[in-house]
Design an enzyme around this catalytic site. Structure first.
Site, mmCIF file in Angstrom:
data_model
loop_
_atom_site.group_PDB
_atom_site.id
_atom_site.type_symbol
_atom_site.label_atom_id
_atom_site.label_comp_id
_atom_site.label_asym_id
_atom_site.label_seq_id
_atom_site.Cartn_x
_atom_site.Cartn_y
_atom_site.Cartn_z
ATOM 1 N N ASP A 177 45.466 44.727 42.646
ATOM 2 C CA ASP A 177 44.556 43.788 43.315
ATOM 3 C C ASP A 177 43.197 44.437 43.542
ATOM 4 O O ASP A 177 43.072 45.663 43.601
ATOM 5 C CB ASP A 177 45.145 43.321 44.657
ATOM 6 C CG ASP A 177 45.383 44.483 45.606
ATOM 7 O OD1 ASP A 177 45.736 45.574 45.127
ATOM 8 O OD2 ASP A 177 45.221 44.302 46.826
ATOM 9 N N GLU A 178 42.196 43.593 43.674
ATOM 10 C CA GLU A 178 40.862 43.978 44.159
ATOM 11 C C GLU A 178 40.276 45.189 43.429
ATOM 12 O O GLU A 178 39.673 46.057 44.053
ATOM 13 C CB GLU A 178 40.924 44.269 45.670
ATOM 14 C CG GLU A 178 41.300 43.048 46.471
ATOM 15 C CD GLU A 178 41.277 43.303 47.984
ATOM 16 O OE1 GLU A 178 40.783 42.428 48.696
ATOM 17 O OE2 GLU A 178 41.752 44.355 48.432
ATOM 18 N N VAL A 179 40.445 45.250 42.130
ATOM 19 C CA VAL A 179 39.815 46.332 41.366
ATOM 20 C C VAL A 179 38.322 46.008 41.258
ATOM 21 O O VAL A 179 37.954 44.912 40.832
ATOM 22 C CB VAL A 179 40.438 46.460 39.965
ATOM 23 C CG1 VAL A 179 39.730 47.558 39.173
ATOM 24 C CG2 VAL A 179 41.928 46.756 40.079
ATOM 25 N N GLU A 221 45.492 39.301 40.136
ATOM 26 C CA GLU A 221 44.231 39.588 39.438
ATOM 27 C C GLU A 221 44.456 40.112 38.019
ATOM 28 O O GLU A 221 43.651 39.863 37.121
ATOM 29 C CB GLU A 221 43.393 40.613 40.221
ATOM 30 C CG GLU A 221 42.762 40.060 41.489
ATOM 31 C CD GLU A 221 43.570 40.361 42.720
ATOM 32 O OE1 GLU A 221 44.824 40.251 42.652
ATOM 33 O OE2 GLU A 221 42.971 40.704 43.760
ATOM 34 N N HIS A 266 42.522 50.847 45.296
ATOM 35 C CA HIS A 266 43.307 51.197 46.490
ATOM 36 C C HIS A 266 43.996 52.547 46.351
ATOM 37 O O HIS A 266 45.126 52.724 46.802
ATOM 38 C CB HIS A 266 44.343 50.107 46.781
ATOM 39 C CG HIS A 266 43.735 48.806 47.244
ATOM 40 N ND1 HIS A 266 43.387 48.572 48.548
ATOM 41 C CD2 HIS A 266 43.395 47.693 46.548
ATOM 42 C CE1 HIS A 266 42.865 47.349 48.649
ATOM 43 N NE2 HIS A 266 42.852 46.795 47.449
#
Ligand SMILES: *[C@@H]1O[C@H](CO)[C@@H](O)[C@H](O)[C@H]1NC(C)=O
Ligand SMILES: *[C@@H]1O[C@H](CO)[C@@H](O)[C@H](O)[C@H]1NC(C)=O
Ligand SMILES: *[C@@H]1O[C@H](CO)[C@@H](O)[C@H](O)[C@H]1NC(C)=O
Ligand SMILES: *[C@@H]1O[C@H](CO)[C@@H](O)[C@H](O)[C@H]1NC(C)=O
Ligand SMILES: *[C@@H]1O[C@H](CO)[C@@H](O)[C@H](O)[C@H]1NC(C)=O
Length: 597
Positions: free
Chosen positions: A366-368, A414, A299
């Site tokens: 998050d969301e790597v 995460e 992000h």
């Protein structure tokens, strides 16, 4: 004109307190308050009305600014005294200029009461000394409980609000305003039909927040302030600002000016240090701690506009979805001394500006997307065994710097649950993917925040913002988003965050947040995206998911109170949506199903 004080009127409409207090005993007598009533701060100065120039209050048009005043922040965090003085001002504004006539809560032929007792004084009693960090508490440091009594002795009525901390006084004053309704006939007077009143109240969870994404769309400071005020009015005490993301970098970092010069959507869509300070101060003044998040290493692709060498897999097209959850793809490189130096400079600039107003700093995580590191020249691998130690180093570096700045790190789930990182015991882990996640975080001995996206993501159900090529369009029909359907207030209200957490770990669940990701939200719809659904979350956070008898909270009990909160938000200038028709609240039990009295 003063209302006649003749007889006691018994009225059916009860002043609803939202979120529900622990104890709320009340009668059904009418009591009026005039705008000349004295607010006495016991143990401190008597504060007359109107407030003289303690601060630079400047009356302006009420629609220009939330309270009708402009407030100039000082350079340091507000003291408890600042907060109470401000809260007394906003209490008066709320009672006499931001109130509503409750016709929707009475049958068609209703008329307002014509008599009753009068409040002669409002006494505010601070029972203890505030701790030094009253403006920026860690979870559990501040006692937010309060006691509110409204007594009636013949025609005289007195109000007493007491609390162990200034924040408790703020919460008590908020409840106080919710007892009263605007009068159609008597300018400068408001009335309750619920006297006498006895409230004891304290929150269930210590961390009660809303997370607003101000990167996908830019929000003017005035929109953010209106949101902070609405949060405080729902006794929420944390405002999580997801201030940067891949789409734009609106936060001005003077040590790295090109970040926002190149990364913001427009040169004027930025949060300068002055504005950022003002927002943090404004939140503190309302008893709300603003928590800043710089989400990383994912992000972050908006950094590439100014520092292209720091970002791997930037803006891959058309296969962006191999490398990121959303376009544009891109992630901070994971084995780069240049990235380390950049982060050192960034956080050295930012953290001291956060420190006066918050005890926390959110480092994201998050969301790597591991695939992106195949295109990272410092790693060239998506193998978890290669990436995991690098990620550990990345987060250790960041968290050490956060701690050195006197702040406590927060990360997305995460980092702990998917990347298996070793995190300090001070770190709060914010879950979003499931109820199991809350249980797993606490099972590892970490403090957890809840906010399961299946219940508390306010952006869900609007449909896709991606456009599909005609060749694949049919497979995406009818273009639902990943977390559809829309999470109506009843779904939000049905969420029991402790459902899967064993009792012995409940103490590790410090609270939660409702989230508004802003791909499809800007100033035109932010109010109705947040309110009153975030208020439903606020009641779970303040009052708990179960009622006093340990049962699931009842929609039938909550709906008229939430409708009333919605009217109060609208009266404050917040564009909160209606949750039902006037018919439903006018007729009492007309809109229920499955209810047997
Ligand atoms: C309002 O109407 C209801 C039902 O029609 C009636 O019972 C009640 O007396 C009326 N109240 C007033 C104040 O007229
Ligand atoms: C204040 O602290 C006392 C002692 O811990 C406690 O009994 C009380 O419930 C607290 N809250 C209020 C509003 O007095
Ligand atoms: C990380 O960078 C160092 C120095 O450039 C290099 O020696 C090392 O092999 C890299 N690690 C990985 C996993 O690529
Ligand atoms: C974390 O542990 C789980 C379960 O042991 C494993 O499946 C996963 O690949 C690990 N993640 C990383 C990044 O090593
Ligand atoms: C209470 O709500 C939960 C969902 O949070 C649900 O699973 C459960 O069945 C409900 N209990 C009753 C008695 O309705």
């Amino acid at each position: 004109m003063k209302p006649h004080i003749l007889q006691l009127i018994f009225a059916s409409c009860t002043a609803a307190i939202w979120p529900a207090p622990v104890v709320y005993d009340h009668g059904n007598h009418v009591v009026w308050v005039s705008n000349r009533v004295a607010f006495n701060w016991v143990g401190a100065t008597t504060i007359p009305y109107p407030q003289p120039s303690l601060y630079n209050w400047k009356p302006i048009h009420p629609y220009q600014h939330y309270f009708g005043w402009e407030f100039y922040p000082r350079n340091e965090a507000p003291t408890g005294r600042d907060m109470i003085e401000y809260a007394i001002q906003s209490t008066k504004t709320t009672l006499f200029s931001r109130n509503f006539v409750p016709w929707k809560f009475h049958p068609r032929n209703w008329t307002e009461p014509i008599s009753g007792a009068c409040v002669s004084e409002v006494n505010i009693q601070l029972l203890g000394e505030d701790p030094e960090d009253i403006a920026k508490p860690l979870a559990g440091q501040i006692d937010e409980s309060y006691r509110l009594t409204l007594t009636k002795n013949g025609e005289d009525s007195k109000v007493q609000i007491s609390a162990n901390s200034s924040l408790g006084i703020l919460r008590g004053l908020t409840s106080f305003t919710q007892l009263f309704f605007a009068s159609e006939k008597h300018d400068g007077w408001v009335y309750t039909t619920s006297a006498p009143v006895e409230i004891y109240d304290a929150p269930t969870f210590e961390h009660r927040g809303v997370n607003l994404d101000v990167s996908r769309h830019y929000f003017e400071p005035s929109d953010i302030k209106r949101t902070i005020d609405a949060l405080a009015y729902n006794k929420l005490n944390r405002f999580h600002l997801h201030i940067t993301d891949s789409q734009s970098w609106p936060l001005v970092i003077p040590a790295l000016p090109s970040l926002s010069i190149n990364g913001a959507y427009r040169p004027n869509q930025v949060y300068s240090p002055e504005v950022f300070k003002d927002l943090q101060y404004y939140a503190s003044l309302h008893g709300v701690e603003l928590i800043t998040e710089i989400d990383m290493p994912g992000h972050t692709s908006s950094i590439a506009h100014s520092h292209p060498d720091l970002i791997a897999a930037f803006d891959r097209q058309p296969d962006w979805d191999t490398y990121a959850a959303e376009p544009p793809s891109g992630t901070l490189k994971l084995n780069s001394t240049a990235v380390d130096e950049f982060l050192q400079t960034l956080l050295d600039d930012l953290l001291p500006r956060v420190f006066p107003y918050s005890s926390y700093f959110h480092t994201g995580g998050d969301e790597v997307n591991k695939n992106a590191y195949r295109l990272d020249d410092t790693v060239q691998s998506s193998d978890p065994a290669v990436l995991q130690p690098l990620m550990q180093k990345f987060i250790d570096r960041n968290h050490n710097q956060v701690r050195k700045a006197g702040l406590t790190p927060i990360v997305w789930e995460e980092m702990l649950l998917d990347w298996n990182l070793t995190l300090g015991k001070d770190v709060i882990v914010q879950s979003w993917q499931s109820d199991e996640a809350v249980a797993r975080i606490t099972a590892k001995g970490h403090k957890a925040l809840f906010g399961n996206y299946k219940y508390w993501y306010l952006d869900c159900g609007k449909g896709q913002w991606l456009n599909f090529d005609p060749s694949v369009s049919a497979t995406h029909y009818p273009y639902q988003d990943y977390c559809a359907p829309f999470h109506n207030w009843r779904l939000i209200y049905s969420y029991d965050p402790l459902a899967l957490v064993p009792r012995e770990n409940h103490h590790l669940v410090v609270g939660g947040e409702a989230h508004l990701w802003a791909e499809q939200t800007d100033a035109t719809n932010v109010d109705r995206m947040l309110w009153p659904r975030a208020a439903a979350a606020a009641e779970i956070l303040w009052s708990g998911a179960k009622d006093a008898q340990g049962r699931n909270r009842s929609q039938i009990e909550a709906a008229p109170r939430l409708s009333e909160m919605r009217e109060r938000l609208v009266a404050r200038g917040v564009g909160a949506e209606p949750i039902q028709m006037p018919y439903c609240t006018m007729e009492g039990m007309g809109c229920q199903l499955g209810y047997t009295p």
